[in-house]
Design a protein around this motif. Structure first.
Motif: not given
Length: 288
Positions: A77-100
């Motif tokens: 199921r797609p999520l709506q996610v807020v990432h406070l702090g970006g770094g190398a965008f690791t967790l955002a990439r993870y969510v995009a890959a696992t929850r298109p």
């Protein structure tokens, strides 16, 4: 033979070093992964990214945040996610890959770091990820009520969480942005005597009715400085599955909740804007 070729390609890649707003940023190539990179800021490891496999999470605390993202909703199921702090965008990439089809917003104060990561570690063109270069609390304040399924806080300045991101007022705005049943997850760093960590548990308990904390047992026992991931919500937490996943990680951890977590907090007082302080400075030995 193929693995040796991959190592040769990784070894041939040169580190990328640039000054950003937060200090000296280094992108170090991963010798084991041909398109893997580790981001350091002033020598402190911030993120690891594998552009060929964004669903792979290497850092211990990032794996635990990934578990929480996995458990935030039924699979796929797609999520709506807020990432406070970006770094190398690791967790955002993870969510995009696992929850298109997930929609994500990254709030990262360091505009030069954002430029560096976008250039050297570009996001997938199809990923629905927006990046805002602004202060985490200011960016959060601009989001509408009930927008997010998941808010992840992983903000460090000089290896310390800024004071204004540790208070009940800050967490009140996090809860405003979360939809009913949404999850809040924060990467916290502390060491003996764990004063900061205990205070953050008390602060979250003043805003959210359900809490859990996951970390390496040696960190929870106050034997070394390290990371702990705090999970909070207004709904019952997926504790059994989170506990199973954390226990079977390459570096197994422990999940505390309920009475045990309250006892761990030890009567600490909630932190307010008036009393807030940054998280403690890590000892130099942590990054050796």
């Amino acid at each position: 033979m193929a693995r040796n070729k991959q190592r040769d390609r990784a070894a041939a890649a040169a580190p990328v070093v640039e000054t950003v707003d937060g200090g000296l940023a280094e992108l170090i190539p991963d010798r084991e992964r041909p398109r893997g990179w580790t981001l350091l800021i002033d020598g402190a490891p911030q993120s690891h990214v594998d552009l060929d496999d964004p669903a792979s999470l290497t850092f211990e605390y990032q794996r635990r945040l990934g578990h929480i993202a996995d458990l935030a909703a039924p699979p796929n199921r797609p999520l709506q996610v807020v990432h406070l702090g970006g770094g190398a965008f690791t967790l955002a990439r993870y969510v995009a890959a696992t929850r298109p089809r997930s929609t994500q917003q990254i709030v990262e104060l360091d505009g030069l770091l954002v430029q560096l990561v976008r250039r050297e570690l570009p996001l997938d063109a199809g990923a629905r990820i927006r990046v805002r270069s602004t202060d985490a609390r200011a960016g959060l304040a601009k989001l509408q009520d009930g927008w997010a399924d998941l808010v992840i806080a992983d903000v460090f300045s000089g290896a310390r969480t800024p004071a204004h991101l540790t208070s009940t007022e800050f967490l009140g705005d996090v809860r405003r942005v979360l939809r009913p049943g949404g999850l809040y997850a924060a990467n916290l760093a502390d060491g003996p005597p764990l004063t900061h960590l205990r205070g953050q548990i008390a602060t979250a308990a003043a805003v959210f009715p359900e809490l859990a904390l996951t970390a390496d047992p040696t960190v929870l026992r106050g034997r070394r400085f390290g990371n702990a991931v705090l999970l909070a919500s207004d709904r019952e937490l997926p504790l059994a599955e989170l506990t199973r996943r954390v226990a079977t990680d390459p570096h197994p951890g422990r999940v505390e909740h309920g009475r045990a977590l309250a006892d761990f907090a030890g009567g600490a007082a909630p932190v307010t804007d008036a009393s807030a302080k940054p998280s403690p400075v890590p000892p130099a030995s942590v990054f050796r």
